[in-house]
Design an enzyme around this catalytic site. Sequence first.
Site, PDB file in Angstrom:
ATOM      1  N   GLN A  29       0.881  -1.166   0.000  1.00 41.08           N
ATOM      2  CA  GLN A  29       0.000   0.000   0.000  1.00 41.08           C
ATOM      3  C   GLN A  29       0.917   1.213   0.000  1.00 41.08           C
ATOM      4  OE1 GLN A  29      -3.745   0.696   0.307  1.00 41.08           O
ATOM      5  NE2 GLN A  29      -2.600   2.445  -0.490  1.00 41.08           N
ATOM      6  N   GLY A  30       1.141   1.758  -1.150  1.00 34.52           N
ATOM      7  CA  GLY A  30       2.020   2.926  -1.232  1.00 34.52           C
ATOM      8  C   GLY A  30       1.209   4.198  -1.193  1.00 34.52           C
ATOM      9  N   ASP A  45      14.154   7.806  -4.275  1.00 31.82           N
ATOM     10  CA  ASP A  45      13.390   7.243  -3.159  1.00 31.82           C
ATOM     11  C   ASP A  45      14.012   5.943  -2.668  1.00 31.82           C
ATOM     12  OD1 ASP A  45      11.484   7.154  -1.187  1.00 31.82           O
ATOM     13  OD2 ASP A  45       9.856   6.482  -2.484  1.00 31.82           O
TER      14      ASP A  45
END
Length: 366
Positions: free
Chosen positions: A26-27, A148
């Site tokens: 779940q980003g 990231d």
Amino acid sequence: MSKTEDLEFPFCDDANKYEKLAKIGQGTFGEVFKARDRKTKQIVAMKKVLMENEKEGFPITALREIKILQLLKNDNVVNLVEICRTRATPYNRFKSTFYLIFEFCEHDLAGLLSNANVKFSLGEIKKVMQQLINGLYFIHSNKILHRDMKAANILITKSGVLKLADFGLARAFSISSKGAGRYTNRVVTLWYRPPELLLGDRNYGPPIDMWGAGCIMAEMWTRTPIMQGKTEQHQLQLISQLCGSITVEVWPGVEKLEFFGTMELAQGQKRKVKDRLKAYIKDQYALDMLDKLLTLDPSKRIDSDNSLNHDFFWTDPMPCDLSNMLSKHTTSMFEYLAPPRRRGPIAPNPNQRPVQNPDQHFERVF
Ligand SMILES: Nc1ncnc2c1ncn2[C@@H]1O[C@H](COP(=O)(O)OP(=O)(O)OP(=O)(O)O)[C@@H](O)[C@H]1O
Ligand SMILES: [Mg+2]
């Protein structure tokens, strides 16, 4: 009736060809599922493209990610198989959902590190780092910044091949002495954010990803992120406590960065990277490479090329295949499925024993 219904998307298959098996992520930008091709039985990961904020058209952030992934074909970069969409029907108000379809990888590094049953030998840690830095060497050579780096964005297949993933924040860069880049500063998860970004640099480059590689490298031993700041100011404080004070002596030109005057910078801090990490890391070459990755001045920070040539990778024990160790673990390990790794200040005593849950998940180590 919406126009999208009439569009044909000839190169965009129906997402229904895949059967969703489980949610694995779940980003910020959407959900990720494990799925199986109904015909070929190939196992894939489906990443939903979040359209909520789009009135019409396809989100530019997803387009950027797709464009970059199509360019970057390498063993150490996650492989994008295709883009799929659901049919527009009255049931979804003629709005298609788009998915990025990836080759499935059994684990992410955050999931593996949070499970105390997973033990890496020195040779295996070398293999992880060698593949990680090789992936960075490849993307940086292609003028792409990841932006990231963190353990959850590093995938590892069951045969032990490491893949850089999550190019949702990635972008192309150009090198120029004049500083043509005016890139956004709001990138990289706080705990992995290098000092130049925290000080407002907008003309950053590949060294930002190398800092993240350093944080991840330390984590291979500490099993938990080494600098868990609560705010940007706190993150800078933690960096100074580990890497020494940020001054013009160690980093000429730092005074020109936008927030140099406004951020509080601890004075008189000694550099303690090797000293503090030697409680976890016995290998001198490992400590030396880590020290070079966690260099404050980005222009002096080791790059991917020099890092691949570092003695760490070329002395005994040599990098060693992970497939053997991973074959003992038959269930997938993902950050999403692991209990949360608790935030908190760095343990004052680095010799402190790891606190373990009954279910063998590390809480805090470093
Ligand atoms: N190809 C894949 N195989 C297996 N798992 C995957 C794959 N791609 C992504 N995942 C899992 O899904 C998680 C989220 O994916 P990704 O990082 O690409 O999405 P995101 O929405 O950008 O996440 P975030 O914003 O939290 O970084 C990953 O951390 C990983 O656990
Ligand atoms: Mg991610």
